[in-house]
Write a protein that holds these residues in place. Sequence first.
Motif, mmCIF file in Angstrom:
data_model
loop_
_atom_site.group_PDB
_atom_site.id
_atom_site.type_symbol
_atom_site.label_atom_id
_atom_site.label_comp_id
_atom_site.label_asym_id
_atom_site.label_seq_id
_atom_site.Cartn_x
_atom_site.Cartn_y
_atom_site.Cartn_z
ATOM 1 N N TRP A 1 0.840 -1.214 0.000
ATOM 2 C CA TRP A 1 0.000 0.000 0.000
ATOM 3 C C TRP A 1 0.870 1.259 0.000
ATOM 4 N N THR B 1 -9.753 2.053 0.489
ATOM 5 C CA THR B 1 -10.464 0.769 0.576
ATOM 6 C C THR B 1 -9.484 -0.374 0.801
ATOM 7 N N LEU B 2 -8.372 -0.359 0.051
ATOM 8 C CA LEU B 2 -7.368 -1.414 0.206
ATOM 9 C C LEU B 2 -6.783 -1.416 1.614
ATOM 10 N N LEU C 1 -9.702 6.771 -3.237
ATOM 11 C CA LEU C 1 -10.802 5.866 -2.852
ATOM 12 C C LEU C 1 -10.332 4.415 -2.862
ATOM 13 N N ALA C 2 -9.619 4.029 -3.934
ATOM 14 C CA ALA C 2 -9.125 2.655 -4.026
ATOM 15 C C ALA C 2 -8.082 2.359 -2.949
ATOM 16 N N PHE D 1 -8.140 -0.227 4.363
ATOM 17 C CA PHE D 1 -9.189 -0.652 5.303
ATOM 18 C C PHE D 1 -9.348 -2.169 5.303
ATOM 19 N N MET D 2 -9.363 -2.763 4.093
ATOM 20 C CA MET D 2 -9.534 -4.217 3.992
ATOM 21 C C MET D 2 -8.348 -4.953 4.616
ATOM 22 N N ILE E 1 -12.306 -9.469 -2.164
ATOM 23 C CA ILE E 1 -12.444 -8.149 -1.535
ATOM 24 C C ILE E 1 -11.168 -7.330 -1.720
ATOM 25 N N THR F 1 -10.709 -6.085 -5.456
ATOM 26 C CA THR F 1 -11.620 -5.060 -5.984
ATOM 27 C C THR F 1 -10.980 -3.674 -6.055
ATOM 28 N N PRO F 2 -10.349 -3.145 -4.976
ATOM 29 C CA PRO F 2 -9.678 -1.843 -5.137
ATOM 30 C C PRO F 2 -8.510 -1.870 -6.109
#
Length: 343
Positions: A31, A70-71, A66-67, A73-74, A96, A99-100
């Motif tokens: 990330w 989300t990544l 946004l992506a 957070f997951m 899950i 997806t990002p």
Amino acid sequence: MPSNSTKILLLTTLVGGMLVSISSNSWLGAWMGLEINLMSFIPLMSSVKNMYNTEASLKYFIVQVLASATLLFMVVMKTLTEDLFTFENNPYTPMIICTPLLLKSGAAPLHWWFPGVMEGLSWENCALLMTVQKAAPLMLMSYLIEINAFTLSIILLSTIVGSIGGLNQTSMRKILTYSSINHTGWMLIALTTSENLWLVYFTIYSTLALTVVSAISLSGTSFINQTMMTNKDTTLMKFMMFTSLLSLGGLPPFLGFLPKWIVIQAMITNNMAPLATVVVVTSLITLYYYLKISYSSFMILNTEPKWNLKLHKNKPTKNISAMALSSISLTGMAACTIITNIS
């Protein structure tokens, strides 16, 4: 657009962020690499002189943030609830996490930002967005991807949207965007088969995309009708541009046919003949709209505007690089065929 020294620095950190992401041994490090890559690309995109560049950079920033959020957070939720290093407990976790990453790479149905961003960028940034910016998300997906209903639906949607979406476009940037979405579907198939196959496909696709972008930027065209109204002095430039486009579409005997050929063989070997049939048909549709541009410019229409007889001179280094890339596109398939027959 930043100065040359700033551009070199940003390109270095851009590639560095990608390498950090794909070589990281934890999802948090991956990330961080994606964020370094994003923060390097935004200044390259934005320009004070061009309003569309700034708008495209803002769109790209919002979507990528946004992506990334989300990544992150997951990954954090996965760490808190289960285990940081394994995804074997929950079969839905890979979907899950992917997806990002699919949103970052612009695969359908998460492609809605891609054409609008590409339309506002310079050709150099378009080349980066179609090639380098896809490498890290796709490499991260290779750790998780497997053949299931989710992956197959993404592949089918990417190939179908990428082929049909480009049919009614007049902008060269949007045509290349939808072609890139179609190629993303092919690369996802290659990822499910073999990582080496994906590397071969991505390398050849990146070479061809750079070839097309360099030829189009030299000719100074942005729309289809401009390709038909060039001077007789630019015949070689038109030839380079259209042969590169046909190679990107996958027409034999150009280089672009080779990775598709290998992927089709891999799909048939893995008993995926129905999927192979669908992606080949969609690839033929993308080849149709490339042929539509090329055939009309090569054969039928030969208009020459009298008010544009004096050409703007390009730098010799740019001409040489475009010709070198175009020659790779032209001769690569023949060389590969000879090597295959000898071995």
